[in-house]
Write a protein that holds these residues in place. Structure first.
Motif, PDB file in Angstrom:
ATOM      1  N   ALA A 180       0.836  -1.198   0.000  1.00 42.64           N
ATOM      2  CA  ALA A 180       0.000   0.000   0.000  1.00 42.64           C
ATOM      3  C   ALA A 180       0.873   1.251   0.000  1.00 42.64           C
ATOM      4  O   ALA A 180       1.999   1.258   0.505  1.00 42.64           O
ATOM      5  N   VAL A 181       0.337   2.329  -0.585  1.00 36.89           N
ATOM      6  CA  VAL A 181       1.029   3.617  -0.580  1.00 36.89           C
ATOM      7  C   VAL A 181       0.138   4.629   0.127  1.00 36.89           C
ATOM      8  O   VAL A 181      -1.083   4.610  -0.001  1.00 36.89           O
ATOM      9  N   GLU A 182       0.772   5.513   0.887  1.00 39.93           N
ATOM     10  CA  GLU A 182       0.058   6.524   1.668  1.00 39.93           C
ATOM     11  C   GLU A 182       0.591   7.892   1.283  1.00 39.93           C
ATOM     12  O   GLU A 182       1.778   8.172   1.444  1.00 39.93           O
ATOM     13  N   ARG A 183      -0.316   8.743   0.764  1.00 34.76           N
ATOM     14  CA  ARG A 183       0.078  10.081   0.323  1.00 34.76           C
ATOM     15  C   ARG A 183      -0.800  11.120   1.019  1.00 34.76           C
ATOM     16  O   ARG A 183      -2.016  10.968   1.041  1.00 34.76           O
ATOM     17  N   GLU A 184      -0.175  12.135   1.581  1.00 27.70           N
ATOM     18  CA  GLU A 184      -0.926  13.216   2.215  1.00 27.70           C
ATOM     19  C   GLU A 184      -0.240  14.544   1.928  1.00 27.70           C
ATOM     20  O   GLU A 184       0.960  14.705   2.147  1.00 27.70           O
ATOM     21  N   PHE A 185      -1.039  15.505   1.455  1.00 29.25           N
ATOM     22  CA  PHE A 185      -0.551  16.833   1.126  1.00 29.25           C
ATOM     23  C   PHE A 185      -1.313  17.861   1.946  1.00 29.25           C
ATOM     24  O   PHE A 185      -2.543  17.810   2.024  1.00 29.25           O
ATOM     25  N   THR A 186      -0.601  18.795   2.570  1.00 34.73           N
ATOM     26  CA  THR A 186      -1.225  19.847   3.360  1.00 34.73           C
ATOM     27  C   THR A 186      -1.249  21.134   2.541  1.00 34.73           C
ATOM     28  O   THR A 186      -0.194  21.652   2.154  1.00 34.73           O
ATOM     29  N   LEU A 187      -2.454  21.622   2.270  1.00 32.16           N
ATOM     30  CA  LEU A 187      -2.641  22.846   1.493  1.00 32.16           C
ATOM     31  C   LEU A 187      -2.928  23.990   2.454  1.00 32.16           C
ATOM     32  O   LEU A 187      -4.019  24.091   3.016  1.00 32.16           O
ATOM     33  N   ALA A 188      -1.929  24.846   2.676  1.00 32.36           N
ATOM     34  CA  ALA A 188      -2.080  25.957   3.613  1.00 32.36           C
ATOM     35  C   ALA A 188      -2.743  27.160   2.962  1.00 32.36           C
ATOM     36  O   ALA A 188      -3.387  27.959   3.640  1.00 32.36           O
ATOM     37  N   ASP A 189      -2.589  27.277   1.637  1.00 28.32           N
ATOM     38  CA  ASP A 189      -3.195  28.397   0.920  1.00 28.32           C
ATOM     39  C   ASP A 189      -3.128  28.097  -0.572  1.00 28.32           C
ATOM     40  O   ASP A 189      -2.231  27.375  -1.036  1.00 28.32           O
ATOM     41  N   GLY A 190      -4.083  28.613  -1.318  1.00 25.04           N
ATOM     42  CA  GLY A 190      -4.044  28.458  -2.767  1.00 25.04           C
ATOM     43  C   GLY A 190      -4.905  27.319  -3.268  1.00 25.04           C
ATOM     44  O   GLY A 190      -5.961  27.000  -2.704  1.00 25.04           O
ATOM     45  N   ARG A 191      -4.414  26.651  -4.317  1.00 23.72           N
ATOM     46  CA  ARG A 191      -5.216  25.628  -4.994  1.00 23.72           C
ATOM     47  C   ARG A 191      -4.342  24.435  -5.351  1.00 23.72           C
ATOM     48  O   ARG A 191      -3.126  24.554  -5.490  1.00 23.72           O
ATOM     49  N   ALA A 192      -5.001  23.294  -5.514  1.00 23.02           N
ATOM     50  CA  ALA A 192      -4.305  22.069  -5.930  1.00 23.02           C
ATOM     51  C   ALA A 192      -5.259  21.258  -6.795  1.00 23.02           C
ATOM     52  O   ALA A 192      -6.428  21.096  -6.454  1.00 23.02           O
ATOM     53  N   HIS A 193      -4.740  20.757  -7.899  1.00 24.31           N
ATOM     54  CA  HIS A 193      -5.520  19.906  -8.804  1.00 24.31           C
ATOM     55  C   HIS A 193      -4.895  18.523  -8.763  1.00 24.31           C
ATOM     56  O   HIS A 193      -3.707  18.351  -9.078  1.00 24.31           O
ATOM     57  N   MET A 194      -5.693  17.542  -8.363  1.00 22.87           N
ATOM     58  CA  MET A 194      -5.207  16.181  -8.181  1.00 22.87           C
ATOM     59  C   MET A 194      -5.792  15.249  -9.238  1.00 22.87           C
ATOM     60  O   MET A 194      -7.014  15.197  -9.413  1.00 22.87           O
ATOM     61  N   THR A 195      -4.939  14.516  -9.919  1.00 21.44           N
ATOM     62  CA  THR A 195      -5.382  13.453 -10.811  1.00 21.44           C
ATOM     63  C   THR A 195      -4.802  12.167 -10.249  1.00 21.44           C
ATOM     64  O   THR A 195      -3.610  11.897 -10.381  1.00 21.44           O
ATOM     65  N   VAL A 196      -5.651  11.385  -9.574  1.00 26.37           N
ATOM     66  CA  VAL A 196      -5.194  10.238  -8.793  1.00 26.37           C
ATOM     67  C   VAL A 196      -5.447   8.948  -9.559  1.00 26.37           C
ATOM     68  O   VAL A 196      -6.582   8.648  -9.945  1.00 26.37           O
TER      69      VAL A 196
END
Length: 444
Positions: free
Chosen positions: A157-173
């Protein structure tokens, strides 16, 4: 809108989300031929007494009774893991990478892992590619930290976590085939966990608002006291084509994404110093976002703008064929569905001036022009009497110079214009100066 004052929000998509407070996260391992408890302990378990806990949880009476296909429940904290990485696939403009306060080189191909901090400035863009081909695209004015990037040795298994403090993020998972793999995006108001989907998360720190828009897959929304406590209500499912606005006051209802605006004058070559596009307005939109990129998927963005006007302007960019991505934004701040158009950018501008002189009783009308172009050009000069534009008085084609004299014009009103003709391969790109006019009076 359902309101829970002071709450944080959790967005959970798919069957596998964050553990509730006080619960132990369980991963799963399917026994294969040749597996023994000793082998599992040696290759995949960590910590004193780990094997004994696994035996107890799974009610294993004999180490020799493991059966092929048997599914073992293993507490996540007993599994060994290792860090994995993300690769900078594309970037442009001001992008800063750092790790524990120390700057990292920002270049295509560089790898970063847990703890890496990514900041994009004005007109700064970056796309990260993960090992399973998932992509994380950050547009300008965004602030993201990679909080977790791990590979579990025993289960894969893989575990991914991103913390967005401000702005925008586009995720293609990329869809995850292992049930214990996770992908999470955390903001001060939300936790978005997905199994495999295409979605966007926006967080405006100044307004304390978070927005999630789902393009593929679906997302469930849980309202929590904190990001780790139990939900207070049944989750709201947000399907593809819907968006959700979140604030400290509560979670809104899923809203249909606005359709993309329609680009007017499709196919027009952008020849001016400043690029200009116009879109057809829609009554539901309060703003429009436009991005220019090297690819149709907007993974390699070089410029963007957000305007309340349907007239969208960009600073100059290099010549070539580009992609323009357009989206409408609704009153809640939810960015709608997007549409991409190709356009050509070749600078080709020309401006003219006129003067006159007298030479041996002849009146000389002096026309001059100058231009800027992405390549060699030829000019065409046209002069016609008012109402006679189809039968010009002067029509000079293929001019190399930047001036032309015309002598002894008859009285009347005249119009004139310069065309700059640029050849790009087999294409002809023509730009014209603003039409000008002048009046020659009858002699007394």
């Amino acid at each position: 809108m359902r309101r829970w004052p002071g709450l944080a929000i959790a967005l959970v998509a798919g069957a596998h989300g964050a553990a509730k407070a006080g619960e132990t996260t369980m991963d799963h391992y399917t026994v294969r031929a040749g597996d023994t408890l000793a082998m599992l302990e040696r290759t995949g378990l960590a910590g004193h007494g780990a094997l004994a806990r696994v035996v107890r949880i799974n009610h294993i009476r004999s180490p020799r009774l493991l059966q092929i296909g048997q599914v073992l429940r293993i507490p996540r904290d007993l599994l060994r893991d290792e860090g994995t990485w993300a690769t900078v696939e594309t970037f442009s403009g001001p992008v800063a990478l750092s790790l524990r306060g120390q700057p990292l080189p920002t270049r295509t191909g560089v790898t970063i892992g847990e703890g890496a901090h990514i900041q994009t400035g004005r007109n700064g863009f970056v796309t990260l590619r993960l090992r399973d081909a998932s992509a994380v695209s950050l547009p300008s004015q965004s602030d993201v930290t990679i909080a977790r990037l791990r590979h579990v040795l025993l289960t894969g298994a893989v575990e991914r976590e991103f913390t967005l403090a401000d702005g925008r993020a586009h995720m293609t998972v990329t869809p995850m085939t292992l049930p214990d793999s996770t992908f999470r995006v955390v903001t001060p108001l939300s936790v978005s966990a997905v199994r495999g989907t295409d979605f966007r998360v926006d967080y405006a720190a100044a307004d304390q608002t978070a927005v999630t828009a789902v393009e593929e897959g679906r997302v469930a929304v849980d309202a929590l006291h904190t990001a780790t406590q139990a939900p207070l209500a049944q989750p709201s499912l947000v399907s593809a084509g819907l968006g959700l606005a979140i604030s400290p006051h509560g979670v809104g209802e899923p809203t249909k994404l606005l359709p993309p605006p329609v680009l007017e004058d499709v196919g027009r070559v952008q020849t001016a110093a400043q690029l200009g596009f116009r879109v057809t307005t829609t009554s539901a939109a309060t703003a429009y976002r436009a991005q220019i990129s090297r690819d149709a998927g907007a993974l390699d963005v070089i410029a963007e703008t957000r305007q309340t006007s349907p007239d969208l302007a960009f600073a100059s960019i290099p010549p070539g064929t580009w992609f323009l991505r357009l989206a409408s934004i609704d009153p809640q701040g939810i960015e709608g569905a997007a549409e991409s158009y190709t356009f050509d950018r070749y600078r080709n501008e020309v401006h003219g001036t006129m003067g006159q002189a007298t030479q041996r009783r002849h009146h000389i009308y002096q026309f001059k022009w100058s231009g800027v172009a992405d390549g060699p050009v030829r000019y065409r000069f046209r002069l016609w009497r008012e109402g006679q534009d189809t039968t010009p008085t002067v029509d000079e084609i293929g001019l190399h110079g930047n001036a032309l004299d015309v002598r002894d014009l008859a009285p009347g009103k005249y119009h004139w214009q310069i065309a700059s003709i640029l050849l790009v391969g087999h294409r002809v790109i023509e730009s014209r100066s603003p039409e000008q006019s002048f009046q020659i009076a009858q002699p007394r």
